[in-house]
Write a protein that holds these residues in place. Structure first.
Motif, short mmCIF file in Angstrom:
data_model
loop_
_atom_site.label_atom_id
_atom_site.label_comp_id
_atom_site.label_asym_id
_atom_site.label_seq_id
_atom_site.Cartn_x
_atom_site.Cartn_y
_atom_site.Cartn_z
N UNK A 60 -50.85 -14.03 -65.88
CA UNK A 60 -50.28 -15.27 -65.35
C UNK A 60 -51.12 -15.83 -64.21
N UNK A 61 -51.59 -14.95 -63.33
CA UNK A 61 -52.41 -15.40 -62.20
C UNK A 61 -53.73 -15.98 -62.68
N UNK A 62 -54.36 -15.32 -63.65
CA UNK A 62 -55.64 -15.81 -64.19
C UNK A 62 -55.46 -17.14 -64.89
N UNK A 63 -54.40 -17.26 -65.67
CA UNK A 63 -54.14 -18.52 -66.38
C UNK A 63 -53.91 -19.66 -65.38
N UNK A 64 -53.12 -19.40 -64.35
CA UNK A 64 -52.84 -20.43 -63.35
C UNK A 64 -54.10 -20.91 -62.66
N UNK A 65 -54.99 -19.97 -62.29
CA UNK A 65 -56.23 -20.35 -61.62
C UNK A 65 -57.12 -21.17 -62.53
N UNK A 66 -57.18 -20.79 -63.80
CA UNK A 66 -58.02 -21.52 -64.75
C UNK A 66 -57.51 -22.94 -64.97
N UNK A 67 -56.20 -23.11 -65.06
CA UNK A 67 -55.63 -24.44 -65.28
C UNK A 67 -55.84 -25.34 -64.06
N UNK A 68 -55.69 -24.77 -62.87
CA UNK A 68 -55.94 -25.55 -61.65
C UNK A 68 -57.39 -26.01 -61.60
N UNK A 69 -58.32 -25.09 -61.90
CA UNK A 69 -59.74 -25.43 -61.87
C UNK A 69 -60.06 -26.51 -62.91
N UNK A 70 -59.43 -26.41 -64.07
CA UNK A 70 -59.68 -27.39 -65.13
C UNK A 70 -59.20 -28.77 -64.71
N UNK A 71 -58.02 -28.84 -64.11
CA UNK A 71 -57.50 -30.15 -63.68
C UNK A 71 -58.37 -30.73 -62.56
N UNK A 87 -68.23 -17.13 -60.49
CA UNK A 87 -69.51 -17.61 -60.97
C UNK A 87 -69.51 -19.10 -61.26
N UNK A 88 -70.60 -19.57 -61.89
CA UNK A 88 -70.75 -20.96 -62.27
C UNK A 88 -69.87 -21.25 -63.49
N UNK A 89 -69.11 -22.33 -63.41
CA UNK A 89 -68.13 -22.61 -64.46
C UNK A 89 -68.30 -24.03 -64.95
N UNK A 90 -68.26 -24.23 -66.26
CA UNK A 90 -68.20 -25.55 -66.88
C UNK A 90 -66.96 -25.57 -67.77
N UNK A 91 -66.00 -26.40 -67.38
CA UNK A 91 -64.74 -26.46 -68.11
C UNK A 91 -64.59 -27.81 -68.79
N UNK A 92 -63.99 -27.81 -70.01
CA UNK A 92 -63.46 -26.69 -70.77
C UNK A 92 -64.58 -25.74 -71.24
N UNK A 93 -64.15 -24.52 -71.59
CA UNK A 93 -65.09 -23.51 -72.03
C UNK A 93 -64.65 -22.13 -71.59
N UNK A 111 -60.68 -21.86 -71.63
CA UNK A 111 -59.95 -23.09 -71.35
C UNK A 111 -60.23 -24.10 -72.47
N UNK A 112 -59.17 -24.59 -73.08
CA UNK A 112 -59.30 -25.56 -74.16
C UNK A 112 -58.70 -26.89 -73.75
N UNK A 113 -59.23 -27.96 -74.34
CA UNK A 113 -58.67 -29.30 -74.14
C UNK A 113 -59.21 -30.20 -75.23
N UNK A 114 -58.37 -31.09 -75.69
CA UNK A 114 -58.80 -32.07 -76.67
C UNK A 114 -58.93 -33.43 -76.00
N UNK A 115 -59.88 -34.21 -76.46
CA UNK A 115 -60.07 -35.55 -75.90
C UNK A 115 -60.74 -36.43 -76.94
N UNK A 116 -60.66 -37.73 -76.70
CA UNK A 116 -61.31 -38.71 -77.57
C UNK A 116 -62.71 -38.97 -77.03
N UNK A 117 -63.72 -38.46 -77.73
CA UNK A 117 -65.10 -38.62 -77.29
C UNK A 117 -65.76 -39.77 -78.06
N UNK A 171 -68.25 -27.54 -76.67
CA UNK A 171 -69.29 -28.56 -76.58
C UNK A 171 -70.18 -28.42 -75.35
N UNK A 172 -69.82 -27.55 -74.41
CA UNK A 172 -70.65 -27.26 -73.24
C UNK A 172 -71.02 -28.52 -72.47
N UNK A 173 -70.06 -29.43 -72.36
CA UNK A 173 -70.29 -30.64 -71.58
C UNK A 173 -71.08 -31.72 -72.28
#
Length: 236
Positions: free
Chosen positions: A35-46, A79-85, A107-113, A141-143
């Motif tokens: 739960x703690x790891x998921x919460x941190x990842x979601x905050x970083x993604x937002x 470390x160095x992070x590129x989200x999603x990924x 971390x996953x996310x869908x978007x209209x590219x 997609x690594x950004x």
């Protein structure tokens, strides 16, 4: 010889249950790590601008036995992070006994590219009618995608693209507005005056790039900034 009475069986059972309960409470529940790891990842993604992210955390090793932390767990990206990924989150106990673990997270996310609405040739400057959108999963997609039309409009293609092909930052470049050897209109600017003069480009360049230009009247070579098709501004 007098022998002391043996504790009744019920006393043994109660003692075993008490010890078992105490031991169970002394071990950090794996679900709290997740739960703690998921919460941190979601905050970083937002914070990175990812809309509607989801996060999947790897299950901790079942052999892991961490002492129960008396305070809320802390968690941060490592470390160095590129989200999603994919990333790693460090989960730690901020009080004694002071342990920490690292958990992989996705971390996953869908978007209209942006994708090409039709085949486009190399060197073509992208226009609004050349674009359409396609919903994709961003994590793999690594950004390498574009979300905003403004990031593509007016840019030149480094190579030809097929209809439906995803546009990426690596595919685009500022269009060449001035080519080496071409005549240019020079705008000589200072705080007190603006003078226009004919010049010749000594190098090619796109918008905002600095190139050398020759003033055809004075034969002086100066540095200027490309500001449009065949236009260079020189500040004094």
């Amino acid at each position: 010889m007098h022998r002391p009475d043996k504790p009744p069986p019920t006393r043994h059972l109660a003692l075993a249950l008490l010890i078992g309960t105490t031991c169970a409470q002394a071990v950090q529940a794996p679900s709290t790590l997740v739960d703690a790891a998921r919460g941190a990842a979601l905050v970083a993604a937002r914070e990175a601008g990812v809309n509607n992210p989801t996060a999947t955390v790897a299950t901790p090793d079942p052999r892991l036995r961490l002492a129960d932390c008396p305070r809320p767990l802390s968690a941060r990206m490592s470390g160095q992070v590129r989200l999603p990924g994919r990333a790693v989150v460090q989960v730690a106990c901020p009080a004694a006994p002071g342990w920490s673990v690292h958990l992989p997270v996705s971390v996953q996310a869908k978007a209209d590219v942006l994708v090409a609405a039709r085949p486009l040739p190399r060197g073509y400057r992208v226009q609004a009618g050349d674009l359409r959108r396609q919903t994709v999963e961003l994590g793999a997609l690594n950004g390498q995608y574009l979300l905003d039309d403004d990031a593509a409009l007016g840019q030149a293609l480094r190579r030809s693209v097929a209809s439906g092909e995803r546009l990426t930052p690596a595919l685009l470049q500022a269009p060449v507005l001035v080519r080496r050897g071409d005549p240019v209109m020079m705008q000589l600017k200072s705080a007190n005056f603006v003078i226009r003069a004919n010049g010749r480009a000594m190098a090619s360049g796109g918008a905002g790039e600095r190139i050398a230009v020759e003033n055809l009247s004075s034969r002086r070579i100066v540095q200027g900034t490309v500001t449009g098709d065949g236009r260079v501004t020189v500040d004094f």
